[in-house]
Enzyme design. Structure first.
Site, PDB file in Angstrom:
ATOM      1  N   CYS A 101       0.819  -1.220   0.000  1.00  0.00           N
ATOM      2  CA  CYS A 101       0.000   0.000   0.000  1.00  0.00           C
ATOM      3  C   CYS A 101       0.853   1.271   0.000  1.00  0.00           C
ATOM      4  CB  CYS A 101      -0.903  -0.019   1.225  1.00  0.00           C
ATOM      5  SG  CYS A 101      -1.800   1.515   1.475  1.00  0.00           S
ATOM      6  N   TYR A 109      -5.134   5.348  -9.452  1.00  0.00           N
ATOM      7  CA  TYR A 109      -6.298   4.525  -9.058  1.00  0.00           C
ATOM      8  C   TYR A 109      -7.508   4.870  -9.916  1.00  0.00           C
ATOM      9  CZ  TYR A 109      -3.876   2.581  -5.046  1.00  0.00           C
ATOM     10  OH  TYR A 109      -2.994   1.892  -4.257  1.00  0.00           O
TER      11      TYR A 109
END
Ligand SMILES: N[C@@H](CCC(=O)N[C@@H](CS)C(=O)NCC(=O)O)C(=O)O
Length: 363
Positions: free
Chosen positions: A85, A228
């Site tokens: 992440c 994203y």
């Protein structure tokens, strides 16, 4: 004092309150806690097919003030992260750069998502049962949790959002202090200086704050969150819009970096750490899985050398685990990569020499 009489976390999307106001503002109001949120990033899609990130929920602030509800103390707080992440790895980078890793422990989850509860289809971050299960991942030493979801359930019985990392955990109050990386890194920068090994490193110095905040804005929208938006778009138009914005922002960074060593001048700032975590994942993952393939970072002279420069700052390379990154992205998103086959390349050597020493450093 019983645990139930202690303040519960300040839990709702970020408001316009100032940082200090938020630090002391606890909201036990149940109305604020019933916001229906996505339980996973895969669900965060608008009607037009665009990815819309939902806000983090825990916004308490650790303070150097010993009388604050969450005072900076050695050994009291714990950071739960995933090596995959980028948001969590910003926080890990701060632990290393500020010399806080003896003061604040951290635990790394397994690279791939798993079932978070028996009899429930939700998948998310899970802990291994032992250190031997996966190199780099560890069982939860604080709560013995098997999933990050369990941590959220300990912290709040009414929470209904994503079970995301990073999680900054308070061992004393057994709750989540904060789960928003942009806020966690500010605390790590300024509130633990009485305990940090590198208290003089200020990644958000007063004279650059306006510039840092302004730059963070377009880098977040175009690049950090932009990749994203490319990857999670469910229709062509929002994908193309996100790609345009992404490359406009990357080109702007390339231009800035042709004149100076870092994004806000010739000194490392928060903005560089925030940008780095996306750049280091770009060619290995985003270019392929998220269809960000107009140009690779390794094709940009300045951005590529800059990525190597930051990777080679002592401590930074330990925050990058490319195995976890690739296993997670390619293995945990069946809607994008149903077979979970992991591309073999490009295996870039970020330790190789760079040319950024051509700029002299400043304060
Ligand atoms: N705004 C948050 C974003 C954190 C976030 O989205 N983390 C992702 C991993 S990269 C996550 O844990 N997602 C869990 C899920 O989607 O279920 C931050 O910056 O801390």
């Amino acid at each position: 004092m019983s645990l139930s009489s202690l303040p519960r976390p300040y839990l709702f999307p970020p408001s316009t309150h100032s940082r200090k106001q938020r630090c002391f503002a606890f909201s036990p109001s149940p109305n604020k806690l019933t916001i229906k949120m996505a339980r996973s990033s895969i669900e965060e899609v608008s009607e037009s097919g665009a990815f819309v990130r939902s806000p983090s929920a825990f916004h308490n602030f650790i303070s150097e003030d010993p009388n604050s509800p969450f005072p900076a103390e050695s050994g009291r707080y714990h950071l739960y992260v995933s090596f995959a992440c980028p948001w969590a790895c910003r926080c890990l980078a701060y632990l290393k750069l500020k010399g806080l890793d003896k003061i604040i422990g951290h635990t790394v989850v397994k690279s791939k998502w798993g079932r978070t509860k028996d009899g429930d289809t939700h998948t998310g971050w899970v802990f291994p049962a032992s250190n031997a299960e996966e190199a780099g991942a560890e069982p939860d030493p604080i709560n013995g949790a098997t999933s990050v979801r369990e941590l959220y359930e300990i912290a709040s019985t009414v929470y209904s959002g994503k079970y995301s990392v990073p999680v900054l955990w308070d061992k004393k109050l057994k709750t989540i202090v904060n789960n928003e990386s942009s806020e966690i890194i500010r605390m790590l920068n300024s509130e633990f200086n009485g305990l940090a090994e590198n208290p003089d490193l200020d990644l958000h110095p007063p004279h650059l704050q306006a510039q840092i905040d302004e730059t963070n804005g377009w880098i977040y929208n175009g690049i950090n969150n932009g990749v994203y938006k490319c990857g999670f778009a469910k229709q062509q138009a929002p994908y193309e819009e996100a790609v345009e914005k992404l490359y406009k922002a990357l080109d702007k960074c390339e231009q800035i970096l042709s004149n100076q060593r870092f994004i806000c001048g010739n000194v490392l700032t928060e903005t560089d750490i925030r940008l780095f975590v996306t750049l280091i994942r770009f060619d290995e993952v985003y270019a392929v899985l998220f269809k960000c393939n107009r140009k690779f970072i390794r094709e940009y002279l300045n951005l590529f050398n800059y990525t190597k420069d930051i990777f080679q700052i002592p401590g930074m390379s330990s925050t990058v685990n490319m195995d976890h990154i690739k296993l997670n992205y390619y293995g945990s998103h069946p809607s994008m990569d149903p077979l979970g086959i992991i591309p073999i390349g490009p295996n870039i050597d970020y330790f190789s020499s760079h040319d950024r020493g051509r700029f002299s450093l400043s304060k």
